[in-house]
Design a protein around this motif. Sequence first.
Motif, PDB file in Angstrom:
ATOM      1  N   MET A   1      -0.386   6.308   8.081  1.00  0.00           N
ATOM      2  CA  MET A   1       0.712   5.416   7.796  1.00  0.00           C
ATOM      3  C   MET A   1       1.883   6.131   7.137  1.00  0.00           C
ATOM      4  O   MET A   1       2.810   5.495   6.701  1.00  0.00           O
ATOM      5  N   THR A   2       1.834   7.421   7.066  1.00  0.00           N
ATOM      6  CA  THR A   2       2.952   8.132   6.455  1.00  0.00           C
ATOM      7  C   THR A   2       4.235   7.937   7.250  1.00  0.00           C
ATOM      8  O   THR A   2       5.312   7.974   6.698  1.00  0.00           O
ATOM      9  N   GLY A   3       4.136   7.696   8.547  1.00  0.00           N
ATOM     10  CA  GLY A   3       5.305   7.477   9.371  1.00  0.00           C
ATOM     11  C   GLY A   3       6.032   6.186   9.024  1.00  0.00           C
ATOM     12  O   GLY A   3       7.210   6.025   9.324  1.00  0.00           O
ATOM     13  N   ASP A   4       5.328   5.237   8.394  1.00  0.00           N
ATOM     14  CA  ASP A   4       5.953   3.973   8.017  1.00  0.00           C
ATOM     15  C   ASP A   4       7.073   4.167   7.007  1.00  0.00           C
ATOM     16  O   ASP A   4       7.970   3.339   6.912  1.00  0.00           O
ATOM     17  N   ASN A   5       7.050   5.254   6.260  1.00  0.00           N
ATOM     18  CA  ASN A   5       8.106   5.531   5.297  1.00  0.00           C
ATOM     19  C   ASN A   5       9.422   5.844   6.011  1.00  0.00           C
ATOM     20  O   ASN A   5      10.490   5.770   5.424  1.00  0.00           O
ATOM     21  N   GLU A   6       9.355   6.197   7.287  1.00  0.00           N
ATOM     22  CA  GLU A   6      10.550   6.491   8.076  1.00  0.00           C
ATOM     23  C   GLU A   6      11.007   5.281   8.893  1.00  0.00           C
ATOM     24  O   GLU A   6      11.968   5.359   9.637  1.00  0.00           O
ATOM     25  N   LYS A   7      10.314   4.169   8.761  1.00  0.00           N
ATOM     26  CA  LYS A   7      10.657   2.960   9.514  1.00  0.00           C
ATOM     27  C   LYS A   7      11.518   2.048   8.654  1.00  0.00           C
ATOM     28  O   LYS A   7      11.802   2.332   7.496  1.00  0.00           O
ATOM     29  N   TYR A   8      11.904   0.929   9.238  1.00  0.00           N
ATOM     30  CA  TYR A   8      12.787  -0.023   8.566  1.00  0.00           C
ATOM     31  C   TYR A   8      12.006  -1.264   8.162  1.00  0.00           C
ATOM     32  O   TYR A   8      11.065  -1.676   8.837  1.00  0.00           O
ATOM     33  N   TRP A   9      12.420  -1.836   7.047  1.00  0.00           N
ATOM     34  CA  TRP A   9      11.743  -2.993   6.480  1.00  0.00           C
ATOM     35  C   TRP A   9      12.786  -4.050   6.128  1.00  0.00           C
ATOM     36  O   TRP A   9      13.930  -3.731   5.816  1.00  0.00           O
ATOM     37  N   TYR A  10      12.370  -5.296   6.146  1.00  0.00           N
ATOM     38  CA  TYR A  10      13.237  -6.396   5.723  1.00  0.00           C
ATOM     39  C   TYR A  10      12.786  -6.807   4.337  1.00  0.00           C
ATOM     40  O   TYR A  10      11.621  -7.130   4.119  1.00  0.00           O
ATOM     41  N   ASN A  11      13.703  -6.779   3.380  1.00  0.00           N
ATOM     42  CA  ASN A  11      13.389  -7.179   2.017  1.00  0.00           C
ATOM     43  C   ASN A  11      13.481  -8.699   1.935  1.00  0.00           C
ATOM     44  O   ASN A  11      14.549  -9.290   2.116  1.00  0.00           O
ATOM     45  N   LEU A  12      12.360  -9.345   1.675  1.00  0.00           N
ATOM     46  CA  LEU A  12      12.286 -10.800   1.641  1.00  0.00           C
ATOM     47  C   LEU A  12      13.021 -11.404   0.449  1.00  0.00           C
ATOM     48  O   LEU A  12      13.444 -12.560   0.509  1.00  0.00           O
ATOM     49  N   LYS A  13      13.178 -10.633  -0.610  1.00  0.00           N
ATOM     50  CA  LYS A  13      13.896 -11.138  -1.794  1.00  0.00           C
ATOM     51  C   LYS A  13      15.411 -11.038  -1.635  1.00  0.00           C
ATOM     52  O   LYS A  13      16.135 -11.971  -1.957  1.00  0.00           O
ATOM     53  N   THR A  14      15.870  -9.896  -1.164  1.00  0.00           N
ATOM     54  CA  THR A  14      17.315  -9.654  -1.112  1.00  0.00           C
ATOM     55  C   THR A  14      17.929  -9.967   0.249  1.00  0.00           C
ATOM     56  O   THR A  14      19.146 -10.121   0.349  1.00  0.00           O
ATOM     57  N   GLY A  15      17.097 -10.017   1.300  1.00  0.00           N
ATOM     58  CA  GLY A  15      17.608 -10.233   2.644  1.00  0.00           C
ATOM     59  C   GLY A  15      18.242  -8.992   3.250  1.00  0.00           C
ATOM     60  O   GLY A  15      18.928  -9.084   4.267  1.00  0.00           O
ATOM     61  N   GLU A  16      18.002  -7.850   2.659  1.00  0.00           N
ATOM     62  CA  GLU A  16      18.596  -6.605   3.141  1.00  0.00           C
ATOM     63  C   GLU A  16      17.579  -5.767   3.909  1.00  0.00           C
ATOM     64  O   GLU A  16      16.380  -5.866   3.686  1.00  0.00           O
ATOM     65  N   VAL A  17      18.090  -4.948   4.806  1.00  0.00           N
ATOM     66  CA  VAL A  17      17.263  -3.998   5.545  1.00  0.00           C
ATOM     67  C   VAL A  17      17.168  -2.722   4.730  1.00  0.00           C
ATOM     68  O   VAL A  17      18.164  -2.244   4.183  1.00  0.00           O
ATOM     69  N   GLU A  18      15.958  -2.189   4.658  1.00  0.00           N
ATOM     70  CA  GLU A  18      15.725  -0.955   3.903  1.00  0.00           C
ATOM     71  C   GLU A  18      15.031   0.059   4.798  1.00  0.00           C
ATOM     72  O   GLU A  18      14.289  -0.312   5.701  1.00  0.00           O
ATOM     73  N   LYS A  19      15.258   1.330   4.543  1.00  0.00           N
ATOM     74  CA  LYS A  19      14.535   2.388   5.237  1.00  0.00           C
ATOM     75  C   LYS A  19      13.515   2.969   4.283  1.00  0.00           C
ATOM     76  O   LYS A  19      13.851   3.393   3.178  1.00  0.00           O
ATOM     77  N   GLY A  20      12.273   2.961   4.720  1.00  0.00           N
ATOM     78  CA  GLY A  20      11.206   3.490   3.884  1.00  0.00           C
ATOM     79  C   GLY A  20      10.746   2.491   2.850  1.00  0.00           C
ATOM     80  O   GLY A  20      11.062   1.309   2.906  1.00  0.00           O
ATOM     81  N   PHE A  21       9.986   2.993   1.902  1.00  0.00           N
ATOM     82  CA  PHE A  21       9.356   2.154   0.890  1.00  0.00           C
ATOM     83  C   PHE A  21      10.245   2.034  -0.341  1.00  0.00           C
ATOM     84  O   PHE A  21       9.940   2.561  -1.406  1.00  0.00           O
ATOM     85  N   GLU A  22      11.344   1.309  -0.218  1.00  0.00           N
ATOM     86  CA  GLU A  22      12.264   1.143  -1.334  1.00  0.00           C
ATOM     87  C   GLU A  22      11.814   0.041  -2.290  1.00  0.00           C
ATOM     88  O   GLU A  22      12.091   0.100  -3.478  1.00  0.00           O
ATOM     89  N   SER A  23      11.159  -0.977  -1.764  1.00  0.00           N
ATOM     90  CA  SER A  23      10.768  -2.150  -2.544  1.00  0.00           C
ATOM     91  C   SER A  23       9.251  -2.267  -2.593  1.00  0.00           C
ATOM     92  O   SER A  23       8.552  -1.692  -1.752  1.00  0.00           O
ATOM     93  N   PRO A  24       8.735  -3.061  -3.535  1.00  0.00           N
ATOM     94  CA  PRO A  24       7.289  -3.307  -3.563  1.00  0.00           C
ATOM     95  C   PRO A  24       6.827  -3.962  -2.260  1.00  0.00           C
ATOM     96  O   PRO A  24       7.577  -4.725  -1.632  1.00  0.00           O
ATOM     97  N   ALA A  25       5.611  -3.683  -1.857  1.00  0.00           N
ATOM     98  CA  ALA A  25       5.073  -4.185  -0.590  1.00  0.00           C
ATOM     99  C   ALA A  25       5.147  -5.702  -0.495  1.00  0.00           C
ATOM    100  O   ALA A  25       5.389  -6.241   0.588  1.00  0.00           O
ATOM    101  N   ILE A  26       4.964  -6.401  -1.585  1.00  0.00           N
ATOM    102  CA  ILE A  26       4.975  -7.864  -1.577  1.00  0.00           C
ATOM    103  C   ILE A  26       6.335  -8.416  -1.157  1.00  0.00           C
ATOM    104  O   ILE A  26       6.439  -9.534  -0.648  1.00  0.00           O
TER     105      ILE A  26
END
Length: 65
Positions: free
Chosen positions: A1-26
């Motif tokens: 799962m190390t490649g997941d740090n290079e993917k994009y995530w949607y932050n459910l709290k802020t509504g922003e797109v993030e790259k990598g593990f910027e926010s807590p998993a929850i």
Amino acid sequence: MTGDNEKYWYNLKTGEVEKGFESPAIDRAGPFDTPDEAAAAPEVLKARSRAWADEESKEDNWGSA
């Protein structure tokens, strides 16, 4: 799962797109391959939730006439 740090995530709290593990998993939905896919996460989550609810409803009523 190390490649997941290079993917994009949607932050459910802020509504922003993030790259990598910027926010807590929850607080994250993903991973997504592109920022556009991550930005569409709320619509994807709603559609999946509706589909699961419909499926559960069918299972709950399987013996009903």
